[in-house]
Write an enzyme that holds these catalytic residues in place. Structure first.
Site, PDB file in Angstrom:
ATOM      1  N   SER A   1       8.923  38.423  45.181  1.00  0.00           N
ATOM      2  CA  SER A   1      10.153  36.874  45.593  1.00  0.00           C
ATOM      3  C   SER A   1       8.844  35.757  46.110  1.00  0.00           C
ATOM      4  O   SER A   1       7.916  36.541  46.792  1.00  0.00           O
ATOM      5  CB  SER A   1      10.707  37.208  46.882  1.00  0.00           C
ATOM      6  OG  SER A   1      11.962  37.892  46.050  1.00  0.00           O
ATOM      7  N   LEU A   2       8.096  35.255  45.548  1.00  0.00           N
ATOM      8  CA  LEU A   2       7.424  34.399  45.820  1.00  0.00           C
ATOM      9  C   LEU A   2       7.548  32.851  46.974  1.00  0.00           C
ATOM     10  O   LEU A   2       6.935  33.152  47.291  1.00  0.00           O
ATOM     11  CB  LEU A   2       6.250  33.873  44.737  1.00  0.00           C
ATOM     12  CG  LEU A   2       5.772  35.266  43.989  1.00  0.00           C
ATOM     13  CD1 LEU A   2       4.600  34.721  42.639  1.00  0.00           C
ATOM     14  CD2 LEU A   2       4.747  36.120  44.577  1.00  0.00           C
TER      15      LEU A   2
ATOM     16  N   CYS B   1      18.036  42.007  57.417  1.00  0.00           N
ATOM     17  CA  CYS B   1      16.985  41.841  56.619  1.00  0.00           C
ATOM     18  C   CYS B   1      15.478  41.262  58.440  1.00  0.00           C
ATOM     19  O   CYS B   1      16.535  40.511  58.782  1.00  0.00           O
ATOM     20  CB  CYS B   1      17.166  40.857  55.475  1.00  0.00           C
ATOM     21  SG  CYS B   1      15.002  41.243  54.679  1.00  0.00           S
TER      22      CYS B   1
ATOM     23  N   CYS C   1      24.765  35.826  47.531  1.00  0.00           N
ATOM     24  CA  CYS C   1      23.316  36.441  48.178  1.00  0.00           C
ATOM     25  C   CYS C   1      23.952  36.451  49.131  1.00  0.00           C
ATOM     26  O   CYS C   1      24.094  35.669  50.536  1.00  0.00           O
ATOM     27  CB  CYS C   1      22.309  35.522  47.726  1.00  0.00           C
ATOM     28  SG  CYS C   1      21.693  34.446  46.506  1.00  0.00           S
TER      29      CYS C   1
ATOM     30  N   CYS D   1      17.629  31.977  53.947  1.00  0.00           N
ATOM     31  CA  CYS D   1      18.773  33.159  53.459  1.00  0.00           C
ATOM     32  C   CYS D   1      19.877  33.931  54.246  1.00  0.00           C
ATOM     33  O   CYS D   1      19.235  33.860  55.723  1.00  0.00           O
ATOM     34  CB  CYS D   1      17.896  34.296  52.887  1.00  0.00           C
ATOM     35  SG  CYS D   1      18.463  36.095  52.614  1.00  0.00           S
TER      36      CYS D   1
ATOM     37  N   GLU E   1      26.949  45.056  51.505  1.00  0.00           N
ATOM     38  CA  GLU E   1      27.972  44.461  50.633  1.00  0.00           C
ATOM     39  C   GLU E   1      27.168  44.359  49.191  1.00  0.00           C
ATOM     40  O   GLU E   1      25.737  44.779  49.603  1.00  0.00           O
ATOM     41  CB  GLU E   1      28.268  42.911  50.531  1.00  0.00           C
ATOM     42  CG  GLU E   1      27.021  42.118  49.153  1.00  0.00           C
ATOM     43  CD  GLU E   1      27.229  40.219  50.063  1.00  0.00           C
ATOM     44  OE1 GLU E   1      27.257  39.920  51.044  1.00  0.00           O
ATOM     45  OE2 GLU E   1      27.674  39.720  49.341  1.00  0.00           O
TER      46      GLU E   1
ATOM     47  N   CYS F   1      24.133  44.132  41.645  1.00  0.00           N
ATOM     48  CA  CYS F   1      23.458  43.603  42.295  1.00  0.00           C
ATOM     49  C   CYS F   1      23.797  44.470  44.195  1.00  0.00           C
ATOM     50  O   CYS F   1      24.370  44.768  45.060  1.00  0.00           O
ATOM     51  CB  CYS F   1      23.159  42.168  43.627  1.00  0.00           C
ATOM     52  SG  CYS F   1      22.372  41.124  44.606  1.00  0.00           S
TER      53      CYS F   1
ATOM     54  N   CYS G   1      14.117  35.122  54.948  1.00  0.00           N
ATOM     55  CA  CYS G   1      13.494  33.627  55.004  1.00  0.00           C
ATOM     56  C   CYS G   1      14.636  32.770  55.561  1.00  0.00           C
ATOM     57  O   CYS G   1      15.761  32.725  55.608  1.00  0.00           O
ATOM     58  CB  CYS G   1      13.737  34.134  53.483  1.00  0.00           C
ATOM     59  SG  CYS G   1      12.678  35.305  53.021  1.00  0.00           S
TER      60      CYS G   1
HETATM   61  N1  SAH Z   1      14.581  41.427  49.896  1.00  0.00           N
HETATM   62  C1  SAH Z   1      14.572  40.830  48.827  1.00  0.00           C
HETATM   63  C2  SAH Z   1      15.157  41.704  48.062  1.00  0.00           C
HETATM   64  C3  SAH Z   1      16.690  40.738  48.125  1.00  0.00           C
HETATM   65  S1  SAH Z   1      17.461  38.649  47.781  1.00  0.00           S
HETATM   66  C4  SAH Z   1      13.316  40.098  47.853  1.00  0.00           C
HETATM   67  O1  SAH Z   1      12.884  38.901  49.430  1.00  0.00           O
HETATM   68  O2  SAH Z   1      12.977  39.993  47.249  1.00  0.00           O
HETATM   69  C5  SAH Z   1      17.395  38.906  46.315  1.00  0.00           C
HETATM   70  C6  SAH Z   1      16.425  37.537  45.496  1.00  0.00           C
HETATM   71  O3  SAH Z   1      17.573  36.362  46.151  1.00  0.00           O
HETATM   72  C7  SAH Z   1      15.247  36.790  46.312  1.00  0.00           C
HETATM   73  O4  SAH Z   1      14.677  36.292  45.759  1.00  0.00           O
HETATM   74  C8  SAH Z   1      15.663  35.804  47.569  1.00  0.00           C
HETATM   75  O5  SAH Z   1      14.531  34.544  47.898  1.00  0.00           O
HETATM   76  C9  SAH Z   1      16.859  35.398  46.851  1.00  0.00           C
HETATM   77  N2  SAH Z   1      17.711  34.723  48.049  1.00  0.00           N
HETATM   78  C10 SAH Z   1      18.287  34.946  49.272  1.00  0.00           C
HETATM   79  N3  SAH Z   1      19.136  34.034  49.621  1.00  0.00           N
HETATM   80  C11 SAH Z   1      19.392  32.743  48.335  1.00  0.00           C
HETATM   81  C12 SAH Z   1      20.337  31.710  48.434  1.00  0.00           C
HETATM   82  N4  SAH Z   1      20.598  30.917  49.718  1.00  0.00           N
HETATM   83  N5  SAH Z   1      20.262  31.580  46.916  1.00  0.00           N
HETATM   84  C13 SAH Z   1      19.191  31.324  45.921  1.00  0.00           C
HETATM   85  N6  SAH Z   1      18.142  32.610  46.029  1.00  0.00           N
HETATM   86  C14 SAH Z   1      18.546  33.335  47.502  1.00  0.00           C
END
Ligand code: SAH
Length: 352
Positions: free
Chosen positions: A219-220, A116, A338, A123, A96, A109, A120
């Site tokens: 992404s911290l 992945c 997301c 996510c 997507e 995006c 996380c």
């Molecule tokens: N893998 C990469 C890029 C993908 S996600 C990364 O981690 O940066 C892009 C951003 O969206 C990341 O900061 C991720 O943590 C955030 N994200 C993922 N799921 C989310 C959710 N359900 N709500 C808000 N932000 C989310």
């Protein structure tokens, strides 16, 4: 099914890579350029549409090459104008992309992997692990498809924030960015491209080698290694200090300001203490902190933060001199936020 291997796809070529087309029987010196423009500028999906190529040459081209690897599967329009775009890949998998309007901008995006591996906790993309990397063509095609879907609403920004961790597919992501950025490719300025990453230090160092000075978003999520490892189980050892050292080196090289992303989860990382942690971690860095209130994901047992908590964190960071923004949630009404669209589609309709 006859399992003859599919021919390679033109979208997987780099810009100079089109030169191989000179070897086709009947090709002329300008054939690579003609074909490249059909594929990348005019976005045709079929060799037969390349009308300024002779019929014979088109036939030879069509035998040896496909134009694209994927095909549009479905589009979801959200009330706020956010558009979720599902592409069916040639192995049947779905990916997507999401096109997000915001005042005078429209951001695409882009996904870099199917699934992945970082997984996380908050996510949707990592819930089933990683299935495979996307090829550079599959990444570039996301731009082509989004462009052709809305020719009257031009895209202004391109972010690798869809499914996948771009640095786990670094080779193809770098190749795709080179095609996107090349004036003879998609002609997208580097400052309009952002790679969002969990920030493995080695990967940041390799990204710094690229001539293309695109933006990096880190992404911290937490200001210390132990809490990051807790929130990002597939990350491996978190080495924030090295990550930030690489980020600073890249800033010195490119002058591109860094973005630090923090997904804020209710009752997890929404405290003043966490905000103070970020303030001291990031002091002295040219960085914008983006606080992202968590978008709820079905099957994930976490809570979005109280908006007042997010504002309190933003105030605290700003009071300590850290530029901070708070992201508005988009596309929630049709579940395109997301990585949710792909899962939704996959669970609702396996294949037809
Ligand atoms: N893998 C990469 C890029 C993908 S996600 C990364 O981690 O940066 C892009 C951003 O969206 C990341 O900061 C991720 O943590 C955030 N994200 C993922 N799921 C989310 C959710 N359900 N709500 C808000 N932000 C989310």
């Amino acid at each position: 099914m006859g399992d003859a291997p599919l021919p390679p796809a033109l979208t997987d070529l780099t810009v100079p890579g089109y030169d191989v087309l000179r070897e086709l029987p009947g090709a002329r010196s300008f054939t690579p350029k003609q074909v490249r423009r059909w594929v990348l500028e005019r976005g045709v999906r079929d060799v037969d549409a390349m009308t300024d190529l002779g019929k014979e040459l088109r036939a030879r081209l069509g035998e040896a090459w496909r134009v694209r690897r994927g095909a549009l599967d479905r589009v979801h329009e959200s009330r706020d104008g956010t558009t979720g775009i599902l592409t069916r890949l040639d192995d049947g998998r779905l990916i997507e992309s999401v096109s997000i309007p915001d005042e005078d901008r429209r951001t695409l995006c882009i996904s870099s992997q199917v699934g992945c591996a970082v997984a996380c906790r908050f996510c949707a993309s990592g819930l089933e692990g990683v299935e495979r990397n996307l090829t550079s063509g599959e990444i570039v095609e996301q731009v082509l498809v989004a462009r052709e879907l809305a020719p009257d609403r031009p895209l202004t920004n391109y972010v690798f924030m869809g499914s996948g961790e771009p640095t786990h597919n670094l080779k193809e992501v770098r190749k795709a960015i080179a095609v996107m950025n090349d004036p003879a490719g998609l002609g997208i300025g580097a400052r309009r491209i952002t790679v969002s990453t969990v920030g493995h230090p080695e990967a940041l160092a390799r990204l710094a080698e690229d001539e293309v000075p695109f933006h990096i978003a880190l992404s911290l999520h937490a200001p210390d290694d132990a809490s990051r490892e807790e929130l990002m189980p597939g990350l491996g050892p978190s080495r924030l200090e090295e990550t930030l050292r690489e980020a600073r080196a890249r800033f010195e090289k490119t002058g591109r300001r860094l973005t630090a992303e923090v997904v804020v989860l209710g009752g997890v990382n929404d405290t003043d203490e966490v905000a103070r942690g970020f303030a001291s971690l990031l002091s002295g860095l040219n960085v914008v902190v983006n606080l992202i209130p968590w978008n709820p994901v079905p099957d994930i047992d976490l809570a979005p933060p109280d908006p007042r908590r997010v504002e309190a964190m933003a105030d605290l960071l700003r009071a300590r001199g850290v530029t901070t923004t708070v992201r508005r949630p988009r596309g929630r009404d049709v579940g395109v936020a997301c990585g949710q669209l792909r899962r939704h589609a996959a669970s609702r309709r396996p294949r037809d």
